[in-house]
Design a protein around this motif. Sequence first.
Motif, PDB file in Angstrom:
ATOM      1  N   LYS A 230      54.614 -31.716  37.445  1.00  0.00           N
ATOM      2  CA  LYS A 230      54.321 -30.323  37.089  1.00  0.00           C
ATOM      3  C   LYS A 230      55.160 -29.368  37.933  1.00  0.00           C
ATOM      4  N   ARG A 231      55.293 -29.678  39.221  1.00  0.00           N
ATOM      5  CA  ARG A 231      56.067 -28.814  40.116  1.00  0.00           C
ATOM      6  C   ARG A 231      57.537 -28.787  39.689  1.00  0.00           C
ATOM      7  N   LYS A 232      58.079 -29.955  39.334  1.00  0.00           N
ATOM      8  CA  LYS A 232      59.480 -30.009  38.907  1.00  0.00           C
ATOM      9  C   LYS A 232      59.701 -29.230  37.625  1.00  0.00           C
ATOM     10  N   PHE A 233      58.771 -29.383  36.665  1.00  0.00           N
ATOM     11  CA  PHE A 233      58.911 -28.648  35.417  1.00  0.00           C
ATOM     12  C   PHE A 233      58.802 -27.149  35.643  1.00  0.00           C
ATOM     13  N   LYS A 234      57.893 -26.730  36.526  1.00  0.00           N
ATOM     14  CA  LYS A 234      57.735 -25.306  36.810  1.00  0.00           C
ATOM     15  C   LYS A 234      58.998 -24.744  37.468  1.00  0.00           C
ATOM     16  N   GLU A 235      59.585 -25.495  38.383  1.00  0.00           N
ATOM     17  CA  GLU A 235      60.819 -25.040  39.020  1.00  0.00           C
ATOM     18  C   GLU A 235      61.940 -24.901  37.991  1.00  0.00           C
ATOM     19  N   ALA A 236      62.046 -25.869  37.099  1.00  0.00           N
ATOM     20  CA  ALA A 236      63.086 -25.821  36.071  1.00  0.00           C
ATOM     21  C   ALA A 236      62.870 -24.631  35.134  1.00  0.00           C
ATOM     22  N   LEU A 237      61.620 -24.380  34.766  1.00  0.00           N
ATOM     23  CA  LEU A 237      61.318 -23.256  33.886  1.00  0.00           C
ATOM     24  C   LEU A 237      61.614 -21.930  34.572  1.00  0.00           C
ATOM     25  N   ASP A 238      61.251 -21.809  35.834  1.00  0.00           N
ATOM     26  CA  ASP A 238      61.548 -20.584  36.581  1.00  0.00           C
ATOM     27  C   ASP A 238      63.053 -20.359  36.684  1.00  0.00           C
ATOM     28  N   LYS A 239      63.798 -21.431  36.910  1.00  0.00           N
ATOM     29  CA  LYS A 239      65.252 -21.332  37.008  1.00  0.00           C
ATOM     30  C   LYS A 239      65.842 -20.887  35.671  1.00  0.00           C
ATOM     31  N   LYS A 240      65.333 -21.458  34.584  1.00  0.00           N
ATOM     32  CA  LYS A 240      65.810 -21.103  33.251  1.00  0.00           C
ATOM     33  C   LYS A 240      65.512 -19.638  32.948  1.00  0.00           C
ATOM     34  N   ASN A 241      64.293 -19.200  33.232  1.00  0.00           N
ATOM     35  CA  ASN A 241      63.910 -17.818  32.956  1.00  0.00           C
ATOM     36  C   ASN A 241      64.696 -16.840  33.805  1.00  0.00           C
ATOM     37  N   ALA A 242      64.972 -17.170  35.040  1.00  0.00           N
ATOM     38  CA  ALA A 242      65.751 -16.296  35.910  1.00  0.00           C
ATOM     39  C   ALA A 242      67.169 -16.160  35.378  1.00  0.00           C
ATOM     40  N   HIS A 243      67.696 -17.237  34.825  1.00  0.00           N
ATOM     41  CA  HIS A 243      69.056 -17.219  34.279  1.00  0.00           C
ATOM     42  C   HIS A 243      69.136 -16.288  33.073  1.00  0.00           C
ATOM     43  N   HIS A 244      68.117 -16.275  32.235  1.00  0.00           N
ATOM     44  CA  HIS A 244      68.130 -15.449  31.035  1.00  0.00           C
ATOM     45  C   HIS A 244      67.884 -13.978  31.336  1.00  0.00           C
ATOM     46  N   ARG A 245      67.297 -13.662  32.456  1.00  0.00           N
ATOM     47  CA  ARG A 245      67.003 -12.268  32.796  1.00  0.00           C
ATOM     48  C   ARG A 245      68.155 -11.576  33.499  1.00  0.00           C
ATOM     49  N   ASP A 246      69.282 -12.257  33.688  1.00  0.00           N
ATOM     50  CA  ASP A 246      70.390 -11.667  34.431  1.00  0.00           C
ATOM     51  C   ASP A 246      71.038 -10.491  33.706  1.00  0.00           C
ATOM     52  N   GLY A 247      71.213 -10.563  32.388  1.00  0.00           N
ATOM     53  CA  GLY A 247      71.912  -9.534  31.642  1.00  0.00           C
ATOM     54  C   GLY A 247      71.009  -8.393  31.230  1.00  0.00           C
TER      55      GLY A 247
END
Length: 58
Positions: free
Chosen positions: A14-31
């Motif tokens: 669960k922790r790994k999936f949450k980290e991956a999801l947070d990383k993905k969401n942070a990447h999409h919020r850049d622009g």
Amino acid sequence: MSTEDKSAASDEMKRKFKEALDKKNAHHRDGEAHLDGDSAVHGTHGAATKREFRRKTG
């Protein structure tokens, strides 16, 4: 495997999936979101009714 091992593995997953999801969401919020922009499309063009498809009967 005991229930504690399964629980620890589940928590780790669960922790790994949450980290991956947070990383993905942070990447999409850049622009920029361009939420204040206005679209060029304001309505439909052409036929006023929806197309209707019928089977051939003979």
